[in-house]
Scaffold this motif. Structure first.
Motif, PDB file in Angstrom:
ATOM      1  N   SER A  52      44.695  22.236 -68.791  1.00  0.00           N
ATOM      2  CA  SER A  52      43.282  22.383 -68.423  1.00  0.00           C
ATOM      3  C   SER A  52      42.680  21.044 -68.036  1.00  0.00           C
ATOM      4  O   SER A  52      41.928  20.941 -67.052  1.00  0.00           O
ATOM      5  CB  SER A  52      42.495  22.988 -69.595  1.00  0.00           C
ATOM      6  OG  SER A  52      42.987  24.269 -69.924  1.00  0.00           O
ATOM      7  N   LEU A  53      43.010  19.992 -68.794  1.00  0.00           N
ATOM      8  CA  LEU A  53      42.520  18.655 -68.460  1.00  0.00           C
ATOM      9  C   LEU A  53      43.119  18.174 -67.143  1.00  0.00           C
ATOM     10  O   LEU A  53      42.418  17.568 -66.316  1.00  0.00           O
ATOM     11  CB  LEU A  53      42.860  17.680 -69.585  1.00  0.00           C
ATOM     12  CG  LEU A  53      42.479  16.214 -69.344  1.00  0.00           C
ATOM     13  CD1 LEU A  53      40.993  16.067 -69.049  1.00  0.00           C
ATOM     14  CD2 LEU A  53      42.881  15.355 -70.541  1.00  0.00           C
ATOM     15  N   GLU A  88      41.175  19.711 -64.354  1.00  0.00           N
ATOM     16  CA  GLU A  88      39.831  19.152 -64.242  1.00  0.00           C
ATOM     17  C   GLU A  88      39.867  17.785 -63.559  1.00  0.00           C
ATOM     18  O   GLU A  88      39.040  17.486 -62.686  1.00  0.00           O
ATOM     19  CB  GLU A  88      39.209  19.035 -65.632  1.00  0.00           C
ATOM     20  CG  GLU A  88      37.727  18.737 -65.642  1.00  0.00           C
ATOM     21  CD  GLU A  88      36.876  19.889 -65.141  1.00  0.00           C
ATOM     22  OE1 GLU A  88      35.753  19.617 -64.671  1.00  0.00           O
ATOM     23  OE2 GLU A  88      37.311  21.065 -65.214  1.00  0.00           O
ATOM     24  N   PHE A 115      36.360  30.176 -66.392  1.00  0.00           N
ATOM     25  CA  PHE A 115      37.635  29.494 -66.583  1.00  0.00           C
ATOM     26  C   PHE A 115      38.802  30.423 -66.254  1.00  0.00           C
ATOM     27  O   PHE A 115      39.725  30.070 -65.508  1.00  0.00           O
ATOM     28  CB  PHE A 115      37.713  29.020 -68.043  1.00  0.00           C
ATOM     29  CG  PHE A 115      39.006  28.379 -68.461  1.00  0.00           C
ATOM     30  CD1 PHE A 115      39.376  27.138 -67.973  1.00  0.00           C
ATOM     31  CD2 PHE A 115      39.837  29.014 -69.374  1.00  0.00           C
ATOM     32  CE1 PHE A 115      40.568  26.537 -68.390  1.00  0.00           C
ATOM     33  CE2 PHE A 115      41.017  28.430 -69.794  1.00  0.00           C
ATOM     34  CZ  PHE A 115      41.383  27.181 -69.296  1.00  0.00           C
ATOM     35  N   ALA A 148      38.588  20.087 -71.673  1.00  0.00           N
ATOM     36  CA  ALA A 148      38.929  19.529 -70.364  1.00  0.00           C
ATOM     37  C   ALA A 148      37.714  18.865 -69.715  1.00  0.00           C
ATOM     38  O   ALA A 148      37.806  17.749 -69.193  1.00  0.00           O
ATOM     39  CB  ALA A 148      39.480  20.630 -69.457  1.00  0.00           C
ATOM     40  N   VAL A 149      36.573  19.525 -69.771  1.00  0.00           N
ATOM     41  CA  VAL A 149      35.360  18.974 -69.159  1.00  0.00           C
ATOM     42  C   VAL A 149      34.908  17.707 -69.876  1.00  0.00           C
ATOM     43  O   VAL A 149      34.603  16.677 -69.249  1.00  0.00           O
ATOM     44  CB  VAL A 149      34.233  20.031 -69.157  1.00  0.00           C
ATOM     45  CG1 VAL A 149      32.896  19.396 -68.808  1.00  0.00           C
ATOM     46  CG2 VAL A 149      34.556  21.146 -68.172  1.00  0.00           C
ATOM     47  N   ARG A 182      40.740  18.140 -59.831  1.00  0.00           N
ATOM     48  CA  ARG A 182      39.579  18.548 -59.035  1.00  0.00           C
ATOM     49  C   ARG A 182      38.689  17.355 -58.726  1.00  0.00           C
ATOM     50  O   ARG A 182      37.992  17.332 -57.710  1.00  0.00           O
ATOM     51  CB  ARG A 182      38.760  19.604 -59.782  1.00  0.00           C
ATOM     52  CG  ARG A 182      39.436  20.953 -59.919  1.00  0.00           C
ATOM     53  CD  ARG A 182      38.476  21.977 -60.475  1.00  0.00           C
ATOM     54  NE  ARG A 182      39.173  23.169 -60.946  1.00  0.00           N
ATOM     55  CZ  ARG A 182      39.505  23.410 -62.201  1.00  0.00           C
ATOM     56  NH1 ARG A 182      39.197  22.522 -63.134  1.00  0.00           N
ATOM     57  NH2 ARG A 182      40.131  24.502 -62.535  1.00  0.00           N
ATOM     58  N   ALA A 224      37.406  14.820 -69.342  1.00  0.00           N
ATOM     59  CA  ALA A 224      37.332  14.329 -67.965  1.00  0.00           C
ATOM     60  C   ALA A 224      36.082  13.477 -67.768  1.00  0.00           C
ATOM     61  O   ALA A 224      36.116  12.437 -67.102  1.00  0.00           O
ATOM     62  CB  ALA A 224      37.343  15.504 -66.988  1.00  0.00           C
ATOM     63  N   GLU A 225      34.961  13.890 -68.360  1.00  0.00           N
ATOM     64  CA  GLU A 225      33.742  13.091 -68.276  1.00  0.00           C
ATOM     65  C   GLU A 225      33.948  11.733 -68.938  1.00  0.00           C
ATOM     66  O   GLU A 225      33.537  10.697 -68.396  1.00  0.00           O
ATOM     67  CB  GLU A 225      32.589  13.837 -68.968  1.00  0.00           C
ATOM     68  CG  GLU A 225      32.094  15.052 -68.205  1.00  0.00           C
ATOM     69  CD  GLU A 225      31.076  15.868 -68.979  1.00  0.00           C
ATOM     70  OE1 GLU A 225      30.398  16.710 -68.356  1.00  0.00           O
ATOM     71  OE2 GLU A 225      30.971  15.670 -70.205  1.00  0.00           O
ATOM     72  N   PRO A 246      38.755  24.933 -72.128  1.00  0.00           N
ATOM     73  CA  PRO A 246      37.868  24.585 -70.999  1.00  0.00           C
ATOM     74  C   PRO A 246      36.850  23.509 -71.339  1.00  0.00           C
ATOM     75  O   PRO A 246      36.612  22.604 -70.528  1.00  0.00           O
ATOM     76  CB  PRO A 246      37.193  25.910 -70.643  1.00  0.00           C
ATOM     77  CG  PRO A 246      37.356  26.781 -71.828  1.00  0.00           C
ATOM     78  CD  PRO A 246      38.630  26.363 -72.488  1.00  0.00           C
TER      79      PRO A 246
END
Length: 362
Positions: free
Chosen positions: A17-18, A21, A74, A322-323, A24, A326-327, A319
């Motif tokens: 999932s990461l 992310e 997701f 991952a967000v 993307r 990533a941030e 999910p």
């Protein structure tokens, strides 16, 4: 030396999932896994997306609720990219409370539980929880396909042994097959997250034994669970029953007596299950931590991060993890406070990222 913007150790649902992310966001991403992608905790899990469990740590609830809210989108994205269904359901769960157990939501009125699930035994305190579920084996397979469709590189049988800083301030990632150079490394190795020198955390395996039965004349429509056991119906007619929580290291032995006990506990909730044939039994290793909370954040070595220790909530938290990660990696302001999950809470004065993995390099 192979190069990539980001190297992730672990192709479970958290790592994949990461990876998606970050891909993307435009990064080149390589995922290195000990074996086949998503063949450990992710595919061995039940797949209940539990947000109202009485045992859920209060600190974890905002993360759990955020993960659950993200799940429909997701799943939709993964299914479209992988071109396969992952068994997503949103019918809720019937929770059977023990005597004296406090329920977070009101109990159903007499007769209502049996109307919702005719096969359920007659219990006085049953509530309907707004929960989702997914088939983790299908989700794990679909996530790997979706990640590849996005351009993520996945290498199997490539356990990461060590991460170290090179003279030109890049990270050298040593795996079983080859070495990689990267600016960012993320330890998503699950139960094995404590074995990566330079980015180790005190993760530990928490064994869970489970079984699947195939009832002949039972159409269970919802998840049914209590503190002791859960029953989770699949689209193919199987019912998943689980699960133990055992601290036995990396032992994945399936014990017939334990499986029989789970089967009997399930039959106390749904009597027809007692006659159902056992199709298979298995054990998985969930990634635990000393305080049973996820370990998410930067490690000591610049450019290294960890996302592990999700215990029984890895599927649910994938999910949102991952967000948030990533941030963090991109230097953005996080939408949720990650400080309660920071690996620094386990740090000691003797921690040294260049020493062999002892569970304290983060």
């Amino acid at each position: 030396m192979h190069t990539s913007d980001v190297v992730i150790a672990g192709a479970g649902i958290i790592g994949l999932s990461l990876a998606m992310e970050l891909r993307r966001a435009g990064a080149s991403v390589t995922v290195l896994d000990r074996g086949e992608p998503a063949r450990e905790a992710s595919s061995a899990a039940a797949g209940m997306l539990v947000t109202q469990d009485p045992d859920t740590h209060p600190t974890l609830k905002p993360l759990a609720e955020a993960g659950a809210a993200m799940y429909p989108e997701f799943v939709e994205d993964i299914e479209l990219r992988a071109e396969m269904n992952v068994g997503y359901e949103n019918r809720g769960a019937l929770y059977v409370a023990e005597e004296g157990e406090h329920l977070e939501v009101p109990a159903l009125r007499a007769g209502e539980p049996r109307r919702l699930e005719p096969a359920l035994a007659d219990y006085p305190n049953v509530c309907l929880l707004r929960e989702q579920s997914v088939d983790p084996r299908l989700l794990a397979e679909a996530a790997a396909k979706a990640a590849k469709q996005l351009g993520v590189t996945i290498h199997h049988e490539s356990a990461v042994a060590r991460v170290a800083m090179t003279p030109d301030h890049q990270l050298s990632v040593e795996s079983r097959r080859r070495n990689y150079q990267t600016a960012t490394f993320v330890n998503c190795a699950g139960a094995w997250a404590g074995e990566i020198a330079g980015a180790a955390v005190p993760a530990r395996p928490r064994k869970g034994q489970m079984l699947a039965v195939v009832p002949q004349k039972l159409n269970l429509r919802r998840v049914v669970r209590s503190r002791k056991v859960y029953l989770l119906p699949r689209h193919d007619g199987r019912i998943i029953i689980g699960a133990t929580v055992e601290d036995v290291g990396f032992d994945k032995t399936v014990k017939p007596a334990t499986i029989q006990q789970l089967h009997q506990e399930a039959a106390r909730l749904v009597p027809a299950i007692g006659e159902a044939r056992i199709l298979e039994a298995w054990a998985g290793l969930r990634p635990g931590s000393p305080d049973d909370l996820p370990i998410m954040g930067p490690c000591i070595l610049p450019g290294t991060y960890v996302a592990s220790g999700h215990f029984r909530n890895g599927i649910l938290l994938a999910p949102i993890t991952a967000v948030l990660m990533a941030e963090l990696i991109q230097g953005k302001t996080s939408r949720l406070d990650l400080s309660p999950f920071a690996p620094s809470r386990f740090r000691t004065e003797s921690s040294n990222p260049q020493l062999p993995a002892t569970g304290s390099a983060c």
